[in-house]
Design a protein around this motif. Structure first.
Motif, mmCIF file in Angstrom:
data_model
loop_
_atom_site.group_PDB
_atom_site.id
_atom_site.type_symbol
_atom_site.label_atom_id
_atom_site.label_comp_id
_atom_site.label_asym_id
_atom_site.label_seq_id
_atom_site.Cartn_x
_atom_site.Cartn_y
_atom_site.Cartn_z
ATOM 1 N N ILE A 1 0.846 -1.201 0.000
ATOM 2 C CA ILE A 1 0.000 0.000 0.000
ATOM 3 C C ILE A 1 0.880 1.250 0.000
ATOM 4 C CG2 ILE A 1 -1.643 1.363 1.348
ATOM 5 C CD1 ILE A 1 -2.841 -1.310 2.320
ATOM 6 N N GLN A 2 1.877 1.262 0.884
ATOM 7 C CA GLN A 2 2.780 2.412 0.971
ATOM 8 C C GLN A 2 3.565 2.613 -0.322
ATOM 9 O OE1 GLN A 2 2.824 4.685 3.362
ATOM 10 N NE2 GLN A 2 1.174 3.562 4.346
ATOM 11 N N GLU A 3 3.980 1.525 -0.929
ATOM 12 C CA GLU A 3 4.743 1.577 -2.177
ATOM 13 C C GLU A 3 3.948 2.323 -3.262
ATOM 14 O OE1 GLU A 3 5.841 -1.843 -5.346
ATOM 15 O OE2 GLU A 3 6.400 -2.260 -3.269
ATOM 16 N N TYR A 4 2.673 2.024 -3.369
ATOM 17 C CA TYR A 4 1.845 2.684 -4.378
ATOM 18 C C TYR A 4 1.390 4.069 -3.932
ATOM 19 C CZ TYR A 4 1.979 -1.317 -7.382
ATOM 20 O OH TYR A 4 2.429 -2.297 -8.214
ATOM 21 N N HIS A 5 1.204 4.267 -2.647
ATOM 22 C CA HIS A 5 0.804 5.584 -2.133
ATOM 23 C C HIS A 5 1.911 6.605 -2.364
ATOM 24 C CE1 HIS A 5 -1.234 8.570 0.246
ATOM 25 N NE2 HIS A 5 -0.160 8.709 1.010
ATOM 26 N N HIS A 6 3.152 6.178 -2.236
ATOM 27 C CA HIS A 6 4.296 7.075 -2.413
ATOM 28 C C HIS A 6 4.842 7.022 -3.841
ATOM 29 C CE1 HIS A 6 4.324 8.057 1.805
ATOM 30 N NE2 HIS A 6 4.382 6.783 2.131
ATOM 31 N N HIS A 7 4.125 6.371 -4.733
ATOM 32 C CA HIS A 7 4.494 6.278 -6.157
ATOM 33 C C HIS A 7 5.884 5.683 -6.360
ATOM 34 C CE1 HIS A 7 0.895 8.510 -7.180
ATOM 35 N NE2 HIS A 7 1.184 9.322 -6.174
ATOM 36 N N ASN B 1 4.089 -0.358 -11.482
ATOM 37 C CA ASN B 1 3.626 -1.617 -12.052
ATOM 38 C C ASN B 1 2.121 -1.734 -11.846
ATOM 39 O OD1 ASN B 1 6.129 -2.586 -12.920
ATOM 40 N ND2 ASN B 1 6.632 -3.249 -10.853
ATOM 41 N N PRO B 2 1.429 -2.387 -12.772
ATOM 42 C CA PRO B 2 -0.024 -2.518 -12.632
ATOM 43 C C PRO B 2 -0.410 -3.190 -11.319
ATOM 44 C CG PRO B 2 0.702 -3.275 -14.783
ATOM 45 C CD PRO B 2 1.930 -3.037 -13.967
ATOM 46 N N HIS B 3 -1.336 -2.582 -10.619
ATOM 47 C CA HIS B 3 -1.824 -3.133 -9.357
ATOM 48 C C HIS B 3 -3.118 -2.402 -9.018
ATOM 49 C CE1 HIS B 3 -2.040 -4.280 -5.112
ATOM 50 N NE2 HIS B 3 -1.097 -5.177 -5.359
ATOM 51 N N ILE B 4 -3.994 -3.046 -8.311
ATOM 52 C CA ILE B 4 -5.255 -2.428 -7.930
ATOM 53 C C ILE B 4 -5.019 -1.189 -7.056
ATOM 54 C CG2 ILE B 4 -5.681 -3.858 -5.884
ATOM 55 C CD1 ILE B 4 -8.278 -2.781 -8.511
ATOM 56 N N TYR B 5 -3.927 -1.190 -6.290
ATOM 57 C CA TYR B 5 -3.615 -0.020 -5.461
ATOM 58 C C TYR B 5 -3.240 1.182 -6.320
ATOM 59 C CZ TYR B 5 -3.564 -3.126 -1.394
ATOM 60 O OH TYR B 5 -3.903 -4.022 -0.404
ATOM 61 N N LEU B 6 -2.606 0.971 -7.445
ATOM 62 C CA LEU B 6 -2.274 2.067 -8.345
ATOM 63 C C LEU B 6 -3.553 2.683 -8.915
ATOM 64 C CD1 LEU B 6 -0.107 3.698 -9.841
ATOM 65 C CD2 LEU B 6 -0.173 1.961 -11.637
ATOM 66 N N ILE B 7 -4.496 1.856 -9.292
ATOM 67 C CA ILE B 7 -5.778 2.339 -9.804
ATOM 68 C C ILE B 7 -6.513 3.122 -8.712
ATOM 69 C CG2 ILE B 7 -8.033 1.625 -10.709
ATOM 70 C CD1 ILE B 7 -5.678 1.192 -12.648
ATOM 71 N N ALA B 8 -6.512 2.576 -7.495
ATOM 72 C CA ALA B 8 -7.195 3.250 -6.382
ATOM 73 C C ALA B 8 -6.550 4.589 -6.078
ATOM 74 C CB ALA B 8 -7.172 2.360 -5.151
ATOM 75 N N ASP B 9 -5.226 4.642 -6.065
ATOM 76 C CA ASP B 9 -4.517 5.894 -5.779
ATOM 77 C C ASP B 9 -4.787 6.924 -6.866
ATOM 78 O OD1 ASP B 9 -2.589 7.320 -3.999
ATOM 79 O OD2 ASP B 9 -1.497 7.436 -5.904
ATOM 80 N N ALA C 1 -7.435 7.082 -8.806
ATOM 81 C CA ALA C 1 -8.831 7.499 -8.680
ATOM 82 C C ALA C 1 -8.995 8.512 -7.543
ATOM 83 C CB ALA C 1 -9.736 6.295 -8.450
ATOM 84 N N TYR C 2 -8.370 8.236 -6.411
ATOM 85 C CA TYR C 2 -8.463 9.122 -5.260
ATOM 86 C C TYR C 2 -7.837 10.487 -5.592
ATOM 87 C CZ TYR C 2 -7.911 11.131 -0.645
ATOM 88 O OH TYR C 2 -7.958 11.979 0.430
ATOM 89 N N THR C 3 -6.654 10.445 -6.202
ATOM 90 C CA THR C 3 -5.962 11.692 -6.558
ATOM 91 C C THR C 3 -6.809 12.518 -7.510
ATOM 92 O OG1 THR C 3 -3.823 10.623 -6.237
ATOM 93 C CG2 THR C 3 -3.837 12.652 -7.536
ATOM 94 N N SER C 4 -7.418 11.881 -8.505
ATOM 95 C CA SER C 4 -8.277 12.595 -9.448
ATOM 96 C C SER C 4 -9.513 13.175 -8.781
ATOM 97 C CB SER C 4 -8.695 11.672 -10.595
ATOM 98 O OG SER C 4 -7.583 11.284 -11.343
ATOM 99 N N MET C 5 -10.050 12.458 -7.821
ATOM 100 C CA MET C 5 -11.249 12.893 -7.123
ATOM 101 C C MET C 5 -10.947 14.120 -6.252
ATOM 102 S SD MET C 5 -13.673 10.738 -4.539
ATOM 103 C CE MET C 5 -12.414 10.611 -3.278
ATOM 104 N N VAL C 6 -9.789 14.148 -5.619
ATOM 105 C CA VAL C 6 -9.428 15.215 -4.708
ATOM 106 C C VAL C 6 -9.138 16.514 -5.457
ATOM 107 C CG1 VAL C 6 -7.689 15.965 -3.018
ATOM 108 C CG2 VAL C 6 -8.613 13.668 -2.925
ATOM 109 N N ARG C 7 -8.665 16.418 -6.699
ATOM 110 C CA ARG C 7 -8.332 17.625 -7.476
ATOM 111 C C ARG C 7 -9.503 18.467 -7.685
ATOM 112 N NH1 ARG C 7 -4.583 15.133 -12.166
ATOM 113 N NH2 ARG C 7 -3.111 14.195 -10.780
#
Length: 114
Positions: free
Chosen positions: A88-94, A98-106, A108-114
């Motif tokens: 989770i931390q690996e994808y949260h901190h970019h 690599n493709p992973h559901i956490y990358l998609i979630a991050d 989506a969240y980043t786009s939503m917050v903008r």
């Protein structure tokens, strides 16, 4: 309907005759395991995409990107390291793209917050 018949030399030296519509070209030296994006498969056709997903599955790599879509293959086994807090931390901190559901979630969240 496919009417033309062609002769194909297989990788093991066997010669077969088949309809042209059954022949799908593929690069023999393409590394499917390291191909995390299906848009990089050459040539891009159904057999090569399926081969890529199959080779990645055999290598315990279950997520693959197809443009902006993620393709997830069910591993049919527990993989706790794939979903642990470190991942989770690996994808949260970019740290990994690599493709992973956490990358998609991050994303989506980043786009939503903008």
């Amino acid at each position: 309907a496919c009417e033309n018949i062609t002769t194909v030399l297989t990788a093991n030296g066997q010669t077969i005759s088949t309809h042209v519509c059954n022949v799908h070209l593929r690069s023999g030296d393409f590394n499917f395991v390291n191909c995390s994006r299906l848009t990089e498969v050459t040539p891009i056709n159904e057999p090569s995409v399926l081969e890529c997903l199959h080779q990645r599955f055999l290598n315990d790599t279950f997520y693959t990107c197809a443009g902006t879509t993620i393709v997830a293959v069910n591993p049919f086994k527990d993989l706790p390291h794939l979903y642990d807090i470190d991942r989770i931390q690996e994808y949260h901190h970019h740290e990994s793209l690599n493709p992973h559901i956490y990358l998609i979630a991050d994303n989506a969240y980043t786009s939503m917050v903008r």
